[in-house]
Design a protein around this motif. Structure first.
Motif, PDB file in Angstrom:
ATOM      1  N   HIS A 228       0.845  -1.192   0.000  1.00  8.65           N
ATOM      2  CA  HIS A 228       0.000   0.000   0.000  1.00  8.65           C
ATOM      3  C   HIS A 228       0.883   1.244   0.000  1.00  8.65           C
ATOM      4  O   HIS A 228       2.036   1.195   0.438  1.00  8.65           O
ATOM      5  CB  HIS A 228      -0.927   0.002   1.218  1.00  8.65           C
ATOM      6  N   ASP A 229       0.344   2.356  -0.479  1.00  4.98           N
ATOM      7  CA  ASP A 229       1.112   3.603  -0.538  1.00  4.98           C
ATOM      8  C   ASP A 229       1.535   4.074   0.849  1.00  4.98           C
ATOM      9  O   ASP A 229       2.612   4.630   1.017  1.00  4.98           O
ATOM     10  CB  ASP A 229       0.302   4.703  -1.227  1.00  4.98           C
ATOM     11  N   GLU A 230       0.663   3.841   1.831  1.00  7.49           N
ATOM     12  CA  GLU A 230       0.948   4.278   3.195  1.00  7.49           C
ATOM     13  C   GLU A 230       0.446   3.237   4.183  1.00  7.49           C
ATOM     14  O   GLU A 230      -0.464   2.477   3.885  1.00  7.49           O
ATOM     15  CB  GLU A 230       0.244   5.607   3.490  1.00  7.49           C
ATOM     16  N   ALA A 231       1.038   3.243   5.364  1.00  6.85           N
ATOM     17  CA  ALA A 231       0.542   2.392   6.440  1.00  6.85           C
ATOM     18  C   ALA A 231      -0.829   2.904   6.863  1.00  6.85           C
ATOM     19  O   ALA A 231      -1.089   4.103   6.834  1.00  6.85           O
ATOM     20  CB  ALA A 231       1.503   2.421   7.623  1.00  6.85           C
ATOM     21  N   GLY A 232      -1.691   2.000   7.210  1.00  5.95           N
ATOM     22  CA  GLY A 232      -3.029   2.368   7.655  1.00  5.95           C
ATOM     23  C   GLY A 232      -3.844   1.136   7.947  1.00  5.95           C
ATOM     24  O   GLY A 232      -3.338   0.007   7.916  1.00  5.95           O
ATOM     25  N   GLN A 233      -5.106   1.344   8.248  1.00  3.05           N
ATOM     26  CA  GLN A 233      -6.039   0.247   8.494  1.00  3.05           C
ATOM     27  C   GLN A 233      -6.542  -0.257   7.139  1.00  3.05           C
ATOM     28  O   GLN A 233      -7.024   0.529   6.330  1.00  3.05           O
ATOM     29  CB  GLN A 233      -7.215   0.752   9.358  1.00  3.05           C
ATOM     30  N   HIS A 234      -6.410  -1.543   6.879  1.00  2.99           N
ATOM     31  CA  HIS A 234      -6.839  -2.128   5.610  1.00  2.99           C
ATOM     32  C   HIS A 234      -7.717  -3.344   5.887  1.00  2.99           C
ATOM     33  O   HIS A 234      -7.581  -3.995   6.923  1.00  2.99           O
ATOM     34  CB  HIS A 234      -5.634  -2.545   4.762  1.00  2.99           C
ATOM     35  N   THR A 235      -8.614  -3.642   4.942  1.00  2.00           N
ATOM     36  CA  THR A 235      -9.498  -4.789   5.053  1.00  2.00           C
ATOM     37  C   THR A 235      -9.359  -5.645   3.804  1.00  2.00           C
ATOM     38  O   THR A 235      -9.408  -5.137   2.689  1.00  2.00           O
ATOM     39  CB  THR A 235     -10.969  -4.339   5.201  1.00  2.00           C
ATOM     40  N   TYR A 236      -9.185  -6.942   4.003  1.00  2.00           N
ATOM     41  CA  TYR A 236      -9.063  -7.898   2.903  1.00  2.00           C
ATOM     42  C   TYR A 236     -10.212  -8.894   2.984  1.00  2.00           C
ATOM     43  O   TYR A 236     -10.706  -9.202   4.076  1.00  2.00           O
ATOM     44  CB  TYR A 236      -7.720  -8.625   2.978  1.00  2.00           C
ATOM     45  N   VAL A 237     -10.647  -9.378   1.819  1.00  2.00           N
ATOM     46  CA  VAL A 237     -11.725 -10.365   1.741  1.00  2.00           C
ATOM     47  C   VAL A 237     -11.255 -11.541   0.892  1.00  2.00           C
ATOM     48  O   VAL A 237     -10.292 -11.440   0.136  1.00  2.00           O
ATOM     49  CB  VAL A 237     -13.023  -9.767   1.146  1.00  2.00           C
ATOM     50  N   MET A 238     -11.977 -12.641   0.993  1.00  2.00           N
ATOM     51  CA  MET A 238     -11.656 -13.863   0.252  1.00  2.00           C
ATOM     52  C   MET A 238     -12.507 -13.920  -1.018  1.00  2.00           C
ATOM     53  O   MET A 238     -13.277 -14.851  -1.226  1.00  2.00           O
ATOM     54  CB  MET A 238     -11.896 -15.078   1.151  1.00  2.00           C
ATOM     55  N   ARG A 239     -12.335 -12.951  -1.904  1.00  2.00           N
ATOM     56  CA  ARG A 239     -13.119 -12.837  -3.135  1.00  2.00           C
ATOM     57  C   ARG A 239     -12.643 -13.873  -4.150  1.00  2.00           C
ATOM     58  O   ARG A 239     -11.473 -13.917  -4.505  1.00  2.00           O
ATOM     59  CB  ARG A 239     -12.965 -11.431  -3.709  1.00  2.00           C
TER      60      ARG A 239
END
Length: 191
Positions: free
Chosen positions: A109-120
């Motif tokens: 990601h461009d910057e550190a932060g809170q991210h959410t991933y899914v099993m799409r």
């Protein structure tokens, strides 16, 4: 009077079609993901790495991985495809049938932060490992496949803080002893 109504209905139809294309990911099929860079990710046990200084670590000539670090214990090494564009992050491992035992994908990601991933559209379960900008593992999820027929909006979100996310076969973290707080050496292509 009919002409403005037709224009409005046409615009509404266009907006609905655009929303469907964005939500279903059809835009990725049209635009593609581009080529993935490859690299190596190495994880070290945090309990000993903190006492090591950079001078104690020998690096390979091309500096893609730590070969030996006198005060750290290397837990695992993974060969990764590096996903560093929005399109690559959206697709992820969705079009992958399987991974080898020490293969994965590193999301940047461009910057550190809170991210959410899914099993799409996944064919196999994953360990989803969030890594902060300094290389520290912050969160590990053991994500099963979603039940068959799960809609996009029904997918479980796996959240964590970091600049990087490593996806590997489910159970990899347990098998290798990788845990929250351990340190990750990232390939130069990802930093």
């Amino acid at each position: 009077m009919q002409r403005p109504a037709v224009v409005v209905l046409g615009l509404v139809g266009l907006l609905v079609a655009a929303a469907v294309v964005l939500q279903t990911g059809l835009w990725v099929e049209v635009l593609g993901t581009g080529e993935y860079e490859e690299g190596t990710v190495t994880v070290h046990d945090n309990t000993t790495l903190e006492t090591a200084t950079p001078l104690q670590c020998d690096r390979s000539p091309n500096a893609t991985e730590v070969v030996a670090c006198s005060d750290s214990r290397q837990l695992a090494t993974v060969t990764v495809n590096i996903s560093n564009t929005g399109r690559q992050r959206y697709v992820g491992l969705s079009n992958t049938e399987s991974l080898g035992p020490n293969e994965g994908m590193l999301f940047v990601h461009d910057e550190a932060g809170q991210h959410t991933y899914v099993m799409r559209n996944m064919s196999f379960p994953l360990d989803i490992i969030f890594i902060d900008a300094n290389g520290t593992i912050t969160t590990i999820h053991h994500a099963p496949l979603p039940p068959e027929g799960t809609s996009e909006s029904g997918l479980t979100g796996y959240e964590g803080r970091g600049k990087y996310v490593l996806e590997v076969n489910r159970g990899w973290a347990n098998r290798t002893g990788v845990a929250v707080g351990d340190r990750v050496d990232l390939p130069p292509e990802a930093t």
